[in-house]
Scaffold this motif. Structure first.
Motif, PDB file in Angstrom:
ATOM      1  N   LEU A 172       0.817  -1.209   0.000  1.00 42.69           N
ATOM      2  CA  LEU A 172       0.000   0.000   0.000  1.00 42.69           C
ATOM      3  C   LEU A 172       0.854   1.263   0.000  1.00 42.69           C
ATOM      4  N   TYR A 173       1.957   1.239   0.728  1.00 44.24           N
ATOM      5  CA  TYR A 173       2.815   2.419   0.791  1.00 44.24           C
ATOM      6  C   TYR A 173       3.313   2.808  -0.604  1.00 44.24           C
ATOM      7  N   HIS A 174       3.632   1.823  -1.403  1.00 40.38           N
ATOM      8  CA  HIS A 174       4.200   2.083  -2.720  1.00 40.38           C
ATOM      9  C   HIS A 174       3.148   2.210  -3.826  1.00 40.38           C
ATOM     10  N   ASN A 199      -0.627   2.467   6.766  1.00 42.25           N
ATOM     11  CA  ASN A 199      -1.144   3.732   6.276  1.00 42.25           C
ATOM     12  C   ASN A 199       0.028   4.565   5.798  1.00 42.25           C
ATOM     13  N   VAL A 200      -0.276   5.634   5.101  1.00 40.50           N
ATOM     14  CA  VAL A 200       0.748   6.499   4.510  1.00 40.50           C
ATOM     15  C   VAL A 200       0.649   7.868   5.162  1.00 40.50           C
ATOM     16  N   GLN A 201       1.792   8.400   5.562  1.00 35.54           N
ATOM     17  CA  GLN A 201       1.836   9.727   6.167  1.00 35.54           C
ATOM     18  C   GLN A 201       2.211  10.755   5.101  1.00 35.54           C
ATOM     19  N   ILE A 202       1.340  11.725   4.893  1.00 32.52           N
ATOM     20  CA  ILE A 202       1.590  12.786   3.916  1.00 32.52           C
ATOM     21  C   ILE A 202       1.578  14.125   4.652  1.00 32.52           C
ATOM     22  N   SER A 217      -2.705   9.301   6.520  1.00 33.30           N
ATOM     23  CA  SER A 217      -3.411  10.207   5.626  1.00 33.30           C
ATOM     24  C   SER A 217      -4.406   9.527   4.695  1.00 33.30           C
ATOM     25  N   LEU A 218      -4.317   8.216   4.520  1.00 33.41           N
ATOM     26  CA  LEU A 218      -5.244   7.516   3.648  1.00 33.41           C
ATOM     27  C   LEU A 218      -6.490   7.103   4.416  1.00 33.41           C
ATOM     28  N   ASP A 219      -7.626   7.134   3.746  1.00 31.37           N
ATOM     29  CA  ASP A 219      -8.868   6.625   4.326  1.00 31.37           C
ATOM     30  C   ASP A 219      -8.938   5.135   4.034  1.00 31.37           C
TER      31      ASP A 219
END
Length: 253
Positions: A172-174, A199-202, A217-219
């Motif tokens: 998911l990160y990529h 999850n990904v931090q933006i 940051s992702l839902d």
């Protein structure tokens, strides 16, 4: 079906021994782990295999072979072939393959892709001899110089398509950004060996790292159900790195 949730050993820094990690995973009720080169270096292959058996753990992935684009075009082969043997001994579901970046200064993209295709062909032949499945992992495009020049799910699928012992690892990160991510799962789930989740931090318009499923940051409420409902029936592997924990104890997550 009941979905097997795994956790990758990458979450632990050097202060956590692999046996302590394995014990924590077992105590949490999980039955599978991702294995790193650090774990192999810490314990050696046979003690590591015994430790996994003692804690009732299978291996969802072994990380990572490949890196075909380094300054010596053939240097990757020895370490990658050793990892094929380790994956066979540990009965790993899949051996992760990271293709390698363009470098600095960057080589032409077409040259990098040629190296990847040539190297992957050699590695796939060795993996087939050992009955080991390779999992090519597409890499987030911002990491094209340093880590991986195969960035999209579709391009990854093109690389692995000729080889019966080769599939994709989708992280998911990529791959959260890639519109083909859900399409691959819907149309080519049989070519996906493993899905890695986080999850990904933006922050300020930049992807700055990974985060736990409850944060970031992702839902994920719009993403995770699709992973469970499409044709993919394999494991979900949770992957964080020590830098993503910001001082939190990995064994307490």
């Amino acid at each position: 079906m009941d979905r097997v949730l795994s956790v990758n050993h990458y979450i632990c820094g050097p202060d956590v021994s692999f046996p302590d990690f394995a014990a924590a995973v077992q105590q949490a009720g999980m039955t599978s782990v991702g294995i790193t080169r650090a774990a192999l270096a810490e314990m050696g292959i046979e003690p590591l295999a015994r430790c996994l058996g003692d804690h009732g753990l299978t291996v969802s992935s072994l990380n990572s072979a490949g890196y075909f684009t380094g300054p010596d075009p053939d240097a990757w082969e020895r370490e990658s072939f050793e990892l094929v043997d380790a994956a066979a001994r540990l009965r790993a579901d899949v051996l992760c393959v990271i293709c390698g970046g363009l470098g600095a200064p960057p080589m032409p993209l077409a040259d990098a892709h040629d190296r990847v295709r040539s190297g992957f062909k050699r590695l796939a032949a060795r993996a087939a001899e050992a009955n080991v499945t390779l999992g090519l992992e597409p890499i987030y495009p911002a990491d094209i110089l340093t880590k991986g020049c195969i960035n999209s799910c579709a391009h990854g699928l093109e690389i692995v398509a000729p080889y019966p012992f080769a599939k994709l690892i989708l992280d998911l990160y990529h791959s959260w950004w890639d519109p083909d991510f859900p399409r691959i799962l819907h149309r080519n789930a049989d070519k996906v060996a493993l899905i890695q989740i986080c999850n990904v931090q933006i922050e300020q318009g930049q992807v700055t790292g990974r985060n736990t499923l409850a944060d970031g940051s992702l839902d994920l409420s719009k993403i995770l159900p699709g992973l469970l409902q499409d044709g993919y029936k394999g494991k979900l592997e949770f992957e964080l790195f020590p830098r993503d924990l910001h001082g939190r104890d990995p064994l307490a997550l």
